[in-house]
Enzyme design. Structure first.
Site, PDB file in Angstrom:
ATOM      1  N   ASP A  67       5.656 -16.111 -12.236  1.00  0.00           N
ATOM      2  CA  ASP A  67       4.626 -16.833 -11.462  1.00  0.00           C
ATOM      3  C   ASP A  67       3.315 -16.054 -11.370  1.00  0.00           C
ATOM      4  OD1 ASP A  67       5.258 -14.823  -9.708  1.00  0.00           O
ATOM      5  OD2 ASP A  67       5.810 -16.123  -8.027  1.00  0.00           O
ATOM      6  N   ASP A 108       6.994  -8.942  -7.679  1.00  0.00           N
ATOM      7  CA  ASP A 108       8.005  -9.308  -6.681  1.00  0.00           C
ATOM      8  C   ASP A 108       9.071  -8.215  -6.568  1.00  0.00           C
ATOM      9  OD1 ASP A 108       9.604  -9.756  -8.995  1.00  0.00           O
ATOM     10  OD2 ASP A 108       8.799 -11.794  -9.137  1.00  0.00           O
ATOM     11  N   ASP A 116       5.621  -1.037   5.621  1.00  0.00           N
ATOM     12  CA  ASP A 116       4.295  -1.170   6.210  1.00  0.00           C
ATOM     13  C   ASP A 116       4.407  -2.090   7.421  1.00  0.00           C
ATOM     14  OD1 ASP A 116       1.494  -1.142   6.391  1.00  0.00           O
ATOM     15  OD2 ASP A 116       1.293  -1.223   4.209  1.00  0.00           O
ATOM     16  N   ASP A 158       0.034   0.123  10.177  1.00  0.00           N
ATOM     17  CA  ASP A 158      -1.244  -0.407   9.706  1.00  0.00           C
ATOM     18  C   ASP A 158      -2.234  -0.565  10.861  1.00  0.00           C
ATOM     19  OD1 ASP A 158      -2.794  -1.955   7.542  1.00  0.00           O
ATOM     20  OD2 ASP A 158      -2.770  -3.365   9.226  1.00  0.00           O
ATOM     21  N   GLU A 173      -2.021   4.941  10.109  1.00  0.00           N
ATOM     22  CA  GLU A 173      -3.175   4.708   9.239  1.00  0.00           C
ATOM     23  C   GLU A 173      -4.388   5.138  10.048  1.00  0.00           C
ATOM     24  OE1 GLU A 173      -4.811   0.855   8.549  1.00  0.00           O
ATOM     25  OE2 GLU A 173      -5.616   1.424   6.610  1.00  0.00           O
ATOM     26  N   HIS A 203      -4.314   1.175  -1.848  1.00  0.00           N
ATOM     27  CA  HIS A 203      -4.619  -0.221  -2.154  1.00  0.00           C
ATOM     28  C   HIS A 203      -5.952  -0.695  -1.576  1.00  0.00           C
ATOM     29  CE1 HIS A 203      -3.103  -0.121   1.850  1.00  0.00           C
ATOM     30  NE2 HIS A 203      -3.499  -1.365   2.042  1.00  0.00           N
ATOM     31  N   ASP A 204      -6.567   0.128  -0.743  1.00  0.00           N
ATOM     32  CA  ASP A 204      -7.843  -0.256  -0.140  1.00  0.00           C
ATOM     33  C   ASP A 204      -9.022   0.398  -0.843  1.00  0.00           C
ATOM     34  OD1 ASP A 204      -6.750  -1.899   1.808  1.00  0.00           O
ATOM     35  OD2 ASP A 204      -6.385  -0.231   3.167  1.00  0.00           O
TER      36      ASP A 204
HETATM   37  C1  NOJ Z   1      -5.431  -1.873   6.614  1.00  0.00           C
HETATM   38  C2  NOJ Z   1      -4.762  -2.217   5.323  1.00  0.00           C
HETATM   39  O1  NOJ Z   1      -4.573  -1.054   4.588  1.00  0.00           O
HETATM   40  C3  NOJ Z   1      -5.638  -3.235   4.641  1.00  0.00           C
HETATM   41  O2  NOJ Z   1      -5.205  -3.503   3.332  1.00  0.00           O
HETATM   42  C4  NOJ Z   1      -5.650  -4.490   5.461  1.00  0.00           C
HETATM   43  O3  NOJ Z   1      -6.552  -5.422   4.894  1.00  0.00           O
HETATM   44  C5  NOJ Z   1      -6.092  -4.195   6.900  1.00  0.00           C
HETATM   45  N1  NOJ Z   1      -5.439  -3.040   7.441  1.00  0.00           N
HETATM   46  C6  NOJ Z   1      -5.787  -5.351   7.795  1.00  0.00           C
HETATM   47  O4  NOJ Z   1      -4.413  -5.395   8.033  1.00  0.00           O
END
Ligand code: NOJ
Length: 579
Positions: free
Chosen positions: A58, A62, A131, A233, A287, A353-354
């Site tokens: 898809d 996953d 997470d 998070d 975080e 990932h950010d």
């Molecule tokens: C931090 C996360 O690392 C990020 O990816 C997310 O968009 C924001 N918190 C909101 O949850």
């Protein structure tokens, strides 16, 4: 247009301003003074599940995809995997908007798939860190549906509401909202609700004990399944002054200062520790780390009984499109190490990932230097004191995709900010330039497994475009090449695992004012290592004052490491020193 402002607000740039570090703590160097823990010794590999491996065609990664790659993950030598959220979600923010905390997102599979995956990890001695997204839920969570349905609904106080007859609530900045406004008016009950992130991510009200206990129960549900840790998070934003006083003019957008570490945060964490962490063998990582070293210590010092490990952003935030100062980089890592030398524990991280890709931000992604600079950064991450977090794909030296068209971007805050700039007549060309380097989609393109169609990631249409360089940057090619980035990471992980000095040893920066080289030693119980890292694309000189004539080279990213104090471009060397 204020592109730089946007940079500030793109949350993962949750900048830490250090106010003070008053006392220089006494250093730990002997074995007996060390409080050893598995999570200090672990190398954590972060997987963005959407982008790792699709098993059903898809176009979305996953759980079964991850399952099929467990032997690969094991082959890296890592100890734990941090999975970005996998719970049910309408995916406004790719899973960071949870609609059911005890269920698996349809795109990712089923609870049974999860159980099999967890077992597969444990069978291979790999731990799993979940997470936990509880500053906010999705607006499609049952709690929010109830909460918004009427003012006297029992769930009303699960979220923050401001009745409109009191007038407009004091301004709060939203990181993801098109209009940057964190209050959304809801006509159904003539009230505003708070969302620090998108409109579909309403903030939970942590002052409500029912909310807190729902969350602890949910965490216990996962702990009982056997997960090994939790990453919290955005939790520093969970505690708020619910009277919502007006912030001083001009400061209302100073996100970390005014929005983080609010009242009762430590009470909540102590309660969470009592209710959850203390009852299971789990690790916990925050975080963010507040505003000061004192804030960070208050979150993670063992005697506080809150969290285990800080995850600070000051270093991650250093890389800018125009480059960064190596002296600044050294200073940030050195001062954090010094502040945590005898108490508390840190994460060592440059990518997640950010963020856009590690080698594109901190190294050099040109064909000439990608390989060598990527290995240099790997050497750095795996030779510092603190728990290394290594992001999927960085082991290959995966690079920014740098999409040219806005249609190719999928990241919600990026698209919302584009719309915002459009609305205010901002400079869209400049914005496109900015996101080409900085957008977090750069760090989320699918894993490059091989040179077949779609990089072996999916047989369908990938949810996010694949970087065309997958033809030559991929796992299959690198597994066969003894000198690849991938094999270098494996060697570096092994070196760390075999040398406790790299985990617990005292860190000392040397040749401190060298603007090109990060040089430092690590020492423990009479064992000493010297690490030399050239951050430049030219040969540079390093003056350590250390006699390396009797030193043993343990690893280097060049076939013939330099011996004359002149390091080759992006050269990295780890020596063991003998007296
Ligand atoms: C931090 C996360 O690392 C990020 O990816 C997310 O968009 C924001 N918190 C909101 O949850």
């Amino acid at each position: 247009m204020k592109v730089n402002t946007q940079l500030l607000f793109l949350l993962f740039s949750m900048v830490l301003l250090f106010v003070s570090c008053k006392t220089k703590p006494k250093e730990q160097t002997t074995d007996s003074s060390i409080d050893k823990k598995w999570w200090k010794e672990a190398v954590v590999y972060q997987i963005y599940p959407r982008s790792f491996k699709d098993s059903d065609g898809d176009g979305v990664g996953d759980l079964n995809g991850i399952l099929s790659k467990l032997d690969y993950i094991k082959s890296l030598g890592i100890d734990a995997v941090w999975l970005n959220p996998i719970y049910s979600s309408p995916n406004d923010d790719n899973g960071y908007d949870v609609s059911d905390y005890r269920n698996i997102m349809k795109d990712f599979g089923t609870m049974q798939d999860f159980d099999v995956l967890l077992k597969g990890m444990h069978d291979r001695n790999i731990k799993l860190v979940m997470d936990i997204v509880v500053n906010h839920s999705s607006d499609e969570h049952e709690w929010f549906k109830q909460s918004r349905s009427s003012r006297d609904n029992p769930y009303r106080n699960y979220y923050h509401w401001w009745n409109a007859e009191k007038g407009k609530p004091p301004y709060r900045y939203s990181l993801f909202d098109v209009n940057h406004d964190a209050w959304k008016y809801d006509s159904l009950t003539n009230a505003y609700y708070l969302h620090y992130f998108s409109q579909k991510q309403p903030d939970l009200n942590w002052e409500n004990p029912k909310v807190r206990h729902e969350i602890y129960d949910m965490m216990i549900f996962w702990a009982k399944k056997g997960v090994d840790g939790f990453r919290l998070d955005a939790f520093q934003f969970a505690a708020k002054d619910t009277l919502f006083p007006a912030f001083p003019k001009g400061f209302e957008k100073d996100f970390v200062k005014y929005y983080a570490m609010g009242p009762h945060l430590h009470d909540y964490l102590k309660e969470m520790n009592r209710e959850v962490f203390s009852k299971f063998d789990v690790m916990s990582v925050a975080e963010g780390a507040g505003n000061t070293f004192e804030d960070a210590h208050a979150l993670v010092d063992a005697d506080r009984n809150e969290l285990n490990m800080a995850y600070a952003f000051e270093a991650i935030d250093i890389a800018k499109p125009e480059g960064y100062s190596v002296l600044h980089f050294k200073e940030v890592f050195s001062k954090w190490d010094s502040a945590f030398a005898s108490k508390g524990w840190l994460s060592i991280v440059l990518a997640n990932h950010d963020q856009a890709r590690l080698v594109s931000r901190f190294g050099n992604d040109s064909s000439e230097f990608r390989d060598v600079s990527s290995k240099m950064l790997t050497t750095f991450l795996l030779s510092m004191r603190g728990t290394p977090y290594y992001y999927y794909g960085d082991e290959l030296g995966m690079t920014n995709a740098g999409f040219e068209k806005i249609e190719d971007y999928k990241d919600m805050p990026t698209l919302n900010e584009y719309q915002h700039q459009k609305n205010i007549g901002g400079d869209l060309k400049k914005y496109m330039e900015f996101i080409k380097f900085s957008c977090r989609d750069n760090g989320r393109t699918p894993m490059q497994w091989d040179s077949s169609i779609n990089a072996g990631f999916t047989s369908g249409t990938p949810w996010l475009k694949i970087n065309p360089n997958y033809k030559y940057i991929n796992v299959s090619a690198q597994e066969k090449d003894e000198n690849s980035c991938l094999n270098y990471l494996k060697k570096m992980v092994k070196l760390r695992k075999e040398n406790e000095v790299l985990v617990y040893g005292k860190f000392t920066s040397i040749d401190k004012n060298n603007p090109d080289v990060f040089a430092y030693t690590r020492e423990l119980n009479g064992k000493k290592m010297l690490i030399l890292l050239n951050f430049r694309s030219q040969p540079v000189t390093v003056k350590t004052g250390i006699d390396i004539s009797k030193a043993k080279t343990l690893i280097s990213n060049y076939k013939t490491p330099s011996v004359n104090g002149i390091l080759q471009p992006y050269e990295a060397i780890v020596y063991e020193l003998y007296n």
